[in-house]
Write an enzyme that holds these catalytic residues in place. Structure first.
Site, PDB file in Angstrom:
ATOM      1  N   MET A  25      -3.452  -7.119  -7.292  1.00  0.00           N
ATOM      2  CA  MET A  25      -2.831  -8.277  -7.926  1.00  0.00           C
ATOM      3  C   MET A  25      -3.786  -9.174  -8.722  1.00  0.00           C
ATOM      4  O   MET A  25      -3.385 -10.236  -9.178  1.00  0.00           O
ATOM      5  CB  MET A  25      -2.077  -9.113  -6.879  1.00  0.00           C
ATOM      6  CG  MET A  25      -0.903  -8.368  -6.249  1.00  0.00           C
ATOM      7  SD  MET A  25       0.184  -7.567  -7.452  1.00  0.00           S
ATOM      8  CE  MET A  25       1.030  -9.011  -8.112  1.00  0.00           C
ATOM      9  N   HIS A  71       2.281   0.662 -13.251  1.00  0.00           N
ATOM     10  CA  HIS A  71       3.075  -0.517 -13.591  1.00  0.00           C
ATOM     11  C   HIS A  71       4.552  -0.137 -13.499  1.00  0.00           C
ATOM     12  O   HIS A  71       4.962   0.917 -14.004  1.00  0.00           O
ATOM     13  CB  HIS A  71       2.723  -0.984 -15.006  1.00  0.00           C
ATOM     14  CG  HIS A  71       3.460  -2.228 -15.387  1.00  0.00           C
ATOM     15  ND1 HIS A  71       3.093  -3.467 -14.899  1.00  0.00           N
ATOM     16  CD2 HIS A  71       4.545  -2.425 -16.158  1.00  0.00           C
ATOM     17  CE1 HIS A  71       3.938  -4.377 -15.366  1.00  0.00           C
ATOM     18  NE2 HIS A  71       4.824  -3.762 -16.135  1.00  0.00           N
ATOM     19  N   GLY A 127       0.776  -1.244   0.000  1.00  0.00           N
ATOM     20  CA  GLY A 127       0.000   0.000   0.000  1.00  0.00           C
ATOM     21  C   GLY A 127       0.801   1.284   0.000  1.00  0.00           C
ATOM     22  O   GLY A 127       0.271   2.340   0.346  1.00  0.00           O
ATOM     23  N   ASP A 178      -1.729  -4.533 -18.813  1.00  0.00           N
ATOM     24  CA  ASP A 178      -0.682  -3.504 -18.787  1.00  0.00           C
ATOM     25  C   ASP A 178      -0.555  -2.781 -20.129  1.00  0.00           C
ATOM     26  O   ASP A 178       0.539  -2.603 -20.678  1.00  0.00           O
ATOM     27  CB  ASP A 178       0.674  -4.112 -18.370  1.00  0.00           C
ATOM     28  CG  ASP A 178       0.614  -4.698 -16.972  1.00  0.00           C
ATOM     29  OD1 ASP A 178      -0.127  -4.158 -16.140  1.00  0.00           O
ATOM     30  OD2 ASP A 178       1.292  -5.710 -16.713  1.00  0.00           O
TER      31      ASP A 178
HETATM   32  C1  GRF Z   1       4.281  -1.327  -7.197  1.00  0.00           C
HETATM   33  O1  GRF Z   1       5.580  -1.625  -7.628  1.00  0.00           O
HETATM   34  C2  GRF Z   1       3.365  -1.135  -8.379  1.00  0.00           C
HETATM   35  O2  GRF Z   1       3.995  -0.577  -9.483  1.00  0.00           O
HETATM   36  C3  GRF Z   1       2.973  -2.562  -8.691  1.00  0.00           C
HETATM   37  O3  GRF Z   1       2.837  -3.186  -7.433  1.00  0.00           O
HETATM   38  C4  GRF Z   1       3.650  -2.510  -6.476  1.00  0.00           C
HETATM   39  C5  GRF Z   1       2.747  -2.079  -5.363  1.00  0.00           C
HETATM   40  O4  GRF Z   1       3.438  -1.521  -4.276  1.00  0.00           O
HETATM   41  N1  GRF Z   1       1.774  -2.579  -9.524  1.00  0.00           N
HETATM   42  P1  GRF Z   1       2.642  -0.814  -3.113  1.00  0.00           P
HETATM   43  O5  GRF Z   1       1.636  -1.851  -2.574  1.00  0.00           O
HETATM   44  O6  GRF Z   1       1.941   0.382  -3.655  1.00  0.00           O
HETATM   45  O7  GRF Z   1       3.657  -0.464  -2.073  1.00  0.00           O
END
Ligand code: GRF
Length: 208
Positions: free
Chosen positions: A97, A116, A13, A152
């Site tokens: 995810m 991404h 997050g 993506d």
């Molecule tokens: C990030 O690297 C984002 O680009 C990818 O997942 C990761 C999420 O990180 N889609 P966080 O949960 O925002 O710290």
């Protein structure tokens, strides 16, 4: 007009926190996060939302998994109902995810945004930083883009680069990229909340 934002996150997050902080300090104008939706009850993002007093909705994706099969239709029916109730202006995927199905993407066309960790269209899919290192590129970066049915893919809202060093591992590159991701997501959401845009020929065109 106030922009109502809904964040979808499955993990740590940190991008969510960056957006919330930027709203609090005025770097993102005219915006309020009305809810965090997570598919994972253990997501770090949930603790962040609670600390900030942001409403949390959990739709447990594990309840829709049976003998290795994911009931995407059942899961998305619930997600769709929550989104319909919340009526956000923007749905921001921040480390979410699960791949969204085409019904939700069509219902919320040009309203769903993702970050991404590569310079799209290079290195789509999982472990983009590892892909960049293995390809031997000297620059990578991150991309904030509208979500379309292709993974993506979709019109690009903002991108920023990071240097890839010969000594980099997936971890060191990811660590150096993360603050750039935060900055890029804030830049993109700030633009979405303060300007109008249209999508022409797959590209974002900013009006006034
Ligand atoms: C990030 O690297 C984002 O680009 C990818 O997942 C990761 C999420 O990180 N889609 P966080 O949960 O925002 O710290």
């Amino acid at each position: 007009m106030e922009n109502k934002l809904v964040i979808l996150a499955s993990g740590r997050g940190s991008n969510f926190a960056a957006i919330a902080n930027a709203i609090a300090d005025g770097s993102i104008p005219n915006a309020r996060i009305i809810a965090l939706i997570s598919n994972n009850a253990d997501a770090g993002a949930i603790g962040i939302a609670k600390r900030l007093g942001i409403a949390v909705r959990i739709i447990h994706s594990k309840n829709f998994r049976q003998s290795g099969q994911f009931d995407r239709i059942g899961y998305e029916k619930e997600l769709s109902a929550v989104l319909k109730e919340l009526q956000p202006n923007w749905i921001l995927l921040a480390g979410y995810m699960l791949i969204l199905g085409k019904e939700i993407i069509q219902q919320w066309a040009n309203k769903i945004v993702n970050i991404h960790p590569s310079l799209l269209p290079a290195f789509r899919g999982l472990r983009a930083q590892k892909q960049a290192i293995e390809a031997g590129v000297s620059k990578s970066g991150c991309t904030v883009h509208f979500v379309t049915e292709e993974l993506d893919d979709g019109p690009i809202i903002a991108q920023n680069t990071v240097e890839v060093l010969g000594t980099d591992t997936e971890e060191t590159l990811s660590q150096r990229l993360l603050p750039i991701e935060h900055h890029t997501y804030v830049e993109a959401v700030s633009k979405l909340c303060s300007r109008s845009c249209v999508i022409r020929n797959g590209c974002v065109e900013w009006l006034a």
